[in-house]
Design an enzyme around this catalytic site. Structure first.
Site: not given
Length: 377
Positions: A29-30, A33
């Site tokens: 997920h990160e 980003h």
């Protein structure tokens, strides 16, 4: 067994698989980003798996601090110009920056770059889930059984509706049914809702109307789950149980379809909960995830990977909720900014972030309370 052995068993059985699974999902997920932010030219100060004090870490040539933190319940990417890990703007610092420096901050980037950077996290989770499901289907194939009734339980909703052994379910509410699993998935999320089922019996098509009954049933580990049932069964003979081999393209398609089923199942549960057809005690928090991780790990790597895929979709959906401090809240602000032609004011953002944080914490407390109540019972 002494206390040390008990703790060691709990750590090895539940905590270790939980940390491994959650860390993988958070990292992906990160990383979504991070990669989108780097591509957008935004300076990144930190990439952390976990919260709180740093355990280990290093700083790369771009000035980003990569670290593992002590509380393994999430993670974050902190951009230049952020006030905290939730990407709340540091308005005081932003006002002191030059135009060149401000352009490298998250909040100084163009609107579409900010939106892409925020959306990349949940998208990465969906991609991971599809990939995991695809790998499982490629290796193990797809278990399939025909939607043919072998038995109708006495006194069940199906018996009252007129189902008979040998009936082949063709469609439910106009949606075609290819496998018995398709039927189970549809029925389980519709307790108390009448279903129009078309069946084929002795060469004739017949419409039957049945209302699934909300029922608590035990899973393979004795945990109670609430689903809608109508009271029909299938067996290997009538259902022609088999495993279909899939090529990589087919496996990828099935992976995407399975991920979509998780999405629709989640929204079906939420709508049923709001309507009072299902209980809210099915919501689980960290304790339940840890327990599920340990249970799936005991069944093998395939089961644990399947859980990771389901959780990855869930994390993506959760983060897309339009709640400030979550990715969906940021995207909501950007949508408002696109319509208004200017960002939401600092005071309004501050209030919204406080409300959003309170909502997220309340949900976590509620889910954890459900976990504790489930363990006690």
């Amino acid at each position: 067994m002494n206390a040390v052995e008990t703790v060691a068993g709990f750590m090895g059985g539940y905590i270790v698989p939980f940390i491994l699974v959650l860390s993988l999902l958070v990292f992906v997920h990160e990383m979504g980003h991070y990669l989108a932010g780097r591509w957008s030219g935004i300076r990144i100060l930190a990439f952390s798996i976990g919260f709180g004090p740093e355990l280990v870490g290093w700083t790369d040539k771009h000035g980003t601090r990569w670290k593992l933190s002590i509380i393994p319940l999430g993670g974050y990417v902190r951009f230049y110009g952020d006030d905290d890990a939730s990407s709340r703007p540091d308005f005081e610092t932003l006002e002191t920056l030059s135009d060149a420096e401000r352009a490298r901050t998250f909040n100084g980037a163009k609107l579409w770059k900010r939106a892409v950077t925020v959306a990349a996290g949940p998208i990465a989770n969906f991609i991971l889930a599809i990939a995991i499901f695809a790998v499982i289907f490629s290796i193990y194939g797809k278990p399939v059984s025909d939607p043919v009734v072998s038995e109708v339980k006495a006194g069940s909703a199906a018996e009252q509706a007129g189902f008979k052994p040998g009936d082949r379910i063709i469609s439910v509410d106009g949606n075609s049914v290819a496998t018995f699993t398709d039927l189970q998935r549809y029925v389980s999320m519709r307790p108390g809702i009448r279903i129009d089922a078309r069946v084929e019996r002795a060469g004739q098509k017949i419409d039957l109307f049945v209302t699934p009954v909300s029922t608590e049933i035990p899973d393979n580990f004795g945990n109670k789950i609430e689903v809608g049932i109508i009271g029909i069964m299938s067996n290997a003979q009538s259902g022609n149980f088999r495993v279909e081999k899939l090529n990589p393209v087919q496996a990828l398609g099935e992976g995407a379809l399975q991920s979509w089923h998780v999405v629709t199942g989640t929204y079906d549960y939420i709508s049923n909960m709001i309507a009072g057809r299902m209980k809210a005690d099915q919501l689980g928090g960290p304790i339940r995830i840890a327990q599920a991780s340990g249970e799936m790990a005991s069944l093998g790597i395939a089961a644990l990977l399947q859980l990771a895929a389901v959780l990855s979709v869930s994390i993506g959906l959760l983060n897309l909720m339009p709640v400030p401090v979550l990715d969906g809240g940021h995207l909501l602000f950007y949508a408002i900014e696109a319509v208004r032609g200017r960002p939401v004011g600092p005071a309004a953002q501050e209030i919204a972030f406080r409300i959003g944080l309170a909502m997220v914490l309340s949900l976590m407390v509620f889910a954890t309370w459900n976990d504790i109540a489930r363990l006690v019972s």
